[in-house]
Write an enzyme that holds these catalytic residues in place. Sequence first.
Site, PDB file in Angstrom:
ATOM      1  N   GLY A  10      63.891  21.862 129.691  1.00  0.00           N
ATOM      2  CA  GLY A  10      63.320  20.836 128.823  1.00  0.00           C
ATOM      3  C   GLY A  10      62.253  20.044 129.572  1.00  0.00           C
ATOM      4  O   GLY A  10      62.053  20.250 130.778  1.00  0.00           O
ATOM      5  N   ASP A  35      75.325  27.142 128.260  1.00  0.00           N
ATOM      6  CA  ASP A  35      75.330  26.421 126.987  1.00  0.00           C
ATOM      7  C   ASP A  35      76.425  25.355 127.085  1.00  0.00           C
ATOM      8  O   ASP A  35      77.612  25.690 127.183  1.00  0.00           O
ATOM      9  CB  ASP A  35      75.613  27.408 125.838  1.00  0.00           C
ATOM     10  CG  ASP A  35      75.607  26.733 124.482  1.00  0.00           C
ATOM     11  OD1 ASP A  35      75.814  25.504 124.422  1.00  0.00           O
ATOM     12  OD2 ASP A  35      75.396  27.440 123.478  1.00  0.00           O
ATOM     13  N   ALA A  59      69.918  18.480 125.573  1.00  0.00           N
ATOM     14  CA  ALA A  59      70.192  17.735 124.341  1.00  0.00           C
ATOM     15  C   ALA A  59      69.605  18.489 123.159  1.00  0.00           C
ATOM     16  O   ALA A  59      68.693  19.307 123.319  1.00  0.00           O
ATOM     17  CB  ALA A  59      69.578  16.338 124.408  1.00  0.00           C
ATOM     18  N   TYR A 124      70.611  12.443 114.653  1.00  0.00           N
ATOM     19  CA  TYR A 124      70.272  12.535 116.078  1.00  0.00           C
ATOM     20  C   TYR A 124      70.800  11.318 116.846  1.00  0.00           C
ATOM     21  O   TYR A 124      71.530  11.458 117.841  1.00  0.00           O
ATOM     22  CB  TYR A 124      68.747  12.670 116.245  1.00  0.00           C
ATOM     23  CG  TYR A 124      68.260  12.519 117.666  1.00  0.00           C
ATOM     24  CD1 TYR A 124      68.495  13.513 118.615  1.00  0.00           C
ATOM     25  CD2 TYR A 124      67.561  11.374 118.070  1.00  0.00           C
ATOM     26  CE1 TYR A 124      68.048  13.361 119.931  1.00  0.00           C
ATOM     27  CE2 TYR A 124      67.108  11.224 119.368  1.00  0.00           C
ATOM     28  CZ  TYR A 124      67.359  12.214 120.290  1.00  0.00           C
ATOM     29  OH  TYR A 124      66.916  12.060 121.584  1.00  0.00           O
ATOM     30  N   LYS A 128      73.827  11.215 119.592  1.00  0.00           N
ATOM     31  CA  LYS A 128      73.550  10.793 120.978  1.00  0.00           C
ATOM     32  C   LYS A 128      74.452   9.619 121.370  1.00  0.00           C
ATOM     33  O   LYS A 128      74.950   9.557 122.499  1.00  0.00           O
ATOM     34  CB  LYS A 128      72.076  10.389 121.134  1.00  0.00           C
ATOM     35  CG  LYS A 128      71.078  11.534 121.054  1.00  0.00           C
ATOM     36  CD  LYS A 128      71.134  12.481 122.249  1.00  0.00           C
ATOM     37  CE  LYS A 128      70.658  11.840 123.520  1.00  0.00           C
ATOM     38  NZ  LYS A 128      70.712  12.815 124.666  1.00  0.00           N
TER      39      LYS A 128
HETATM   40  N1  NAP Z   1      61.666  13.550 123.797  1.00  0.00           N
HETATM   41  C1  NAP Z   1      61.774  12.247 123.556  1.00  0.00           C
HETATM   42  O1  NAP Z   1      60.856  11.602 123.047  1.00  0.00           O
HETATM   43  C2  NAP Z   1      63.046  11.517 123.947  1.00  0.00           C
HETATM   44  C3  NAP Z   1      63.145  10.151 123.647  1.00  0.00           C
HETATM   45  C4  NAP Z   1      64.290   9.472 124.040  1.00  0.00           C
HETATM   46  C5  NAP Z   1      65.306  10.132 124.702  1.00  0.00           C
HETATM   47  N2  NAP Z   1      65.186  11.465 124.940  1.00  0.00           N
HETATM   48  C6  NAP Z   1      66.296  12.144 125.620  1.00  0.00           C
HETATM   49  O2  NAP Z   1      65.810  12.674 126.844  1.00  0.00           O
HETATM   50  C7  NAP Z   1      66.558  13.830 127.195  1.00  0.00           C
HETATM   51  C8  NAP Z   1      65.625  14.965 127.566  1.00  0.00           C
HETATM   52  O3  NAP Z   1      64.828  15.245 126.423  1.00  0.00           O
HETATM   53  P1  NAP Z   1      63.563  16.196 126.503  1.00  0.00           P
HETATM   54  O4  NAP Z   1      62.442  15.445 125.911  1.00  0.00           O
HETATM   55  O5  NAP Z   1      63.430  16.771 127.861  1.00  0.00           O
HETATM   56  O6  NAP Z   1      64.020  17.305 125.463  1.00  0.00           O
HETATM   57  P2  NAP Z   1      63.679  18.844 125.395  1.00  0.00           P
HETATM   58  O7  NAP Z   1      62.358  19.129 125.987  1.00  0.00           O
HETATM   59  O8  NAP Z   1      63.964  19.233 123.980  1.00  0.00           O
HETATM   60  O9  NAP Z   1      64.783  19.485 126.345  1.00  0.00           O
HETATM   61  C9  NAP Z   1      66.115  19.570 125.986  1.00  0.00           C
HETATM   62  C10 NAP Z   1      66.659  20.812 126.632  1.00  0.00           C
HETATM   63  O10 NAP Z   1      68.041  20.910 126.295  1.00  0.00           O
HETATM   64  C11 NAP Z   1      68.329  22.276 126.139  1.00  0.00           C
HETATM   65  N3  NAP Z   1      69.514  22.483 125.314  1.00  0.00           N
HETATM   66  C12 NAP Z   1      69.663  22.343 123.979  1.00  0.00           C
HETATM   67  N4  NAP Z   1      70.909  22.691 123.615  1.00  0.00           N
HETATM   68  C13 NAP Z   1      71.548  23.061 124.739  1.00  0.00           C
HETATM   69  C14 NAP Z   1      72.851  23.536 125.012  1.00  0.00           C
HETATM   70  N5  NAP Z   1      73.755  23.704 124.042  1.00  0.00           N
HETATM   71  N6  NAP Z   1      73.186  23.817 126.295  1.00  0.00           N
HETATM   72  C15 NAP Z   1      72.291  23.678 127.297  1.00  0.00           C
HETATM   73  N7  NAP Z   1      71.035  23.249 127.094  1.00  0.00           N
HETATM   74  C16 NAP Z   1      70.677  22.936 125.834  1.00  0.00           C
HETATM   75  C17 NAP Z   1      67.102  22.844 125.451  1.00  0.00           C
HETATM   76  O11 NAP Z   1      67.056  24.227 125.703  1.00  0.00           O
HETATM   77  P3  NAP Z   1      66.631  25.239 124.531  1.00  0.00           P
HETATM   78  O12 NAP Z   1      65.244  24.859 124.172  1.00  0.00           O
HETATM   79  O13 NAP Z   1      66.757  26.582 125.187  1.00  0.00           O
HETATM   80  O14 NAP Z   1      67.602  25.026 123.413  1.00  0.00           O
HETATM   81  C18 NAP Z   1      65.984  22.094 126.141  1.00  0.00           C
HETATM   82  O15 NAP Z   1      65.472  22.818 127.233  1.00  0.00           O
HETATM   83  C19 NAP Z   1      67.478  14.104 126.005  1.00  0.00           C
HETATM   84  O16 NAP Z   1      68.748  13.601 126.275  1.00  0.00           O
HETATM   85  C20 NAP Z   1      66.852  13.322 124.873  1.00  0.00           C
HETATM   86  O17 NAP Z   1      67.817  12.950 123.914  1.00  0.00           O
HETATM   87  C21 NAP Z   1      64.079  12.172 124.608  1.00  0.00           C
END
Ligand code: NAP
Length: 298
Positions: A10, A35, A59, A124, A128
């Site tokens: 991610g 997973d 996530a 969502y 969370k």
């Molecule tokens: N993006 C935002 O704006 C934002 C804002 C506030 C908080 N956050 C939090 O920040 C954190 C990181 O977010 P990010 O932006 O890096 O998100 P991201 O780019 O969507 O990365 C999330 C990663 O989690 C993996 N994932 C999903 N389901 C899974 C599972 N069952 N087992 C193992 N891995 C799994 C996904 O892999 P696949 O693609 O292969 O499924 C993806 O690589 C999260 O906790 C998110 O809630 C994000």
Amino acid sequence: MRVLITGARGQVGRELLRLAPDAFEVIGLDSASLDITHAKAVEAKVAELQPGLIINAAAYTAVDKAESDAERAWAVNRDGVANLACAAEKLGIPVLHISTDYVFAGDADSPYRETDTTGPTGVYGASKLAGEQALAEGCSRYIVLRTSWVFGALGNNFVKTMLRVGKERDTLSVVADQQGGPTSAAAIAKVLWLLAQRHLEHQPLPWGVYHLSGAPDCSWFEFAQEIFAQAEAFGLLTRQPQVLAIKTEQYPTPAKRPAWSVLDSSKLSSLLGMEIPQWKDDLKKMLAELKQGNVEPE
Ligand SMILES: NC(=O)c1ccc[n+]([C@@H]2O[C@H](COP(=O)([O-])OP(=O)(O)OC[C@H]3O[C@@H](n4cnc5c(N)ncnc54)[C@H](OP(=O)(O)O)[C@@H]3O)[C@@H](O)[C@H]2O)c1
């Protein structure tokens, strides 16, 4: 110390890998390798690797899709975290976990503190929040780092979308009545490593919930304007498109968006003795990286 990073592909996961300090032996696992919804697989992998710390960057982050795919969102964001908490507790190790501004209702008018009442308005955010609670119940030593509006050179995010749309269109509309703190994935990764370092060095590290939001707060409209100004200065765009300010109701989405997403990061900044990250500076670093062509624009 060996550190297991879940969700390693991610945008935050990838920053964690590339910013890892030498003091740590890092093992990053993507969703195909582990997973987190599979309790037995999590337990077996953690027992096999014997990490000294887990950082969970995995996530279900598709905010709108979660409304119609709730079962999967809950499985990853609540049950997956519970599985990690349980495996960590068996080894007696801490978990550093990332959460979101979406745990709040978004109807405040001053920055949210860690002690403020939560009230998610969609699947969502609710899933969370349940993940935070599962971690607190299952693991005696944990950090929940709530953050907002994440952007970076690695992965898809608002900045990448604006750069793509800005190339295609002369005019675009962006919501101006939602306020938040853009936060770079690099800033989040740096903070997580500072927390890990404190744990490694046995320095005081009060477990619990912390907020990290880039400063100053702004609207998506203001964020877009800054992206276009900087992108033109970097030569990533030949001209700035015209940005029209619209209201939330003019851009309907399946999941309700919080009008107010600003997080108060002072608890974290005083613990770590650090300045709150300035998102305009971090945006510059991201665009410089895109300009150098180290990473694909989208
Ligand atoms: N993006 C935002 O704006 C934002 C804002 C506030 C908080 N956050 C939090 O920040 C954190 C990181 O977010 P990010 O932006 O890096 O998100 P991201 O780019 O969507 O990365 C999330 C990663 O989690 C993996 N994932 C999903 N389901 C899974 C599972 N069952 N087992 C193992 N891995 C799994 C996904 O892999 P696949 O693609 O292969 O499924 C993806 O690589 C999260 O906790 C998110 O809630 C994000």
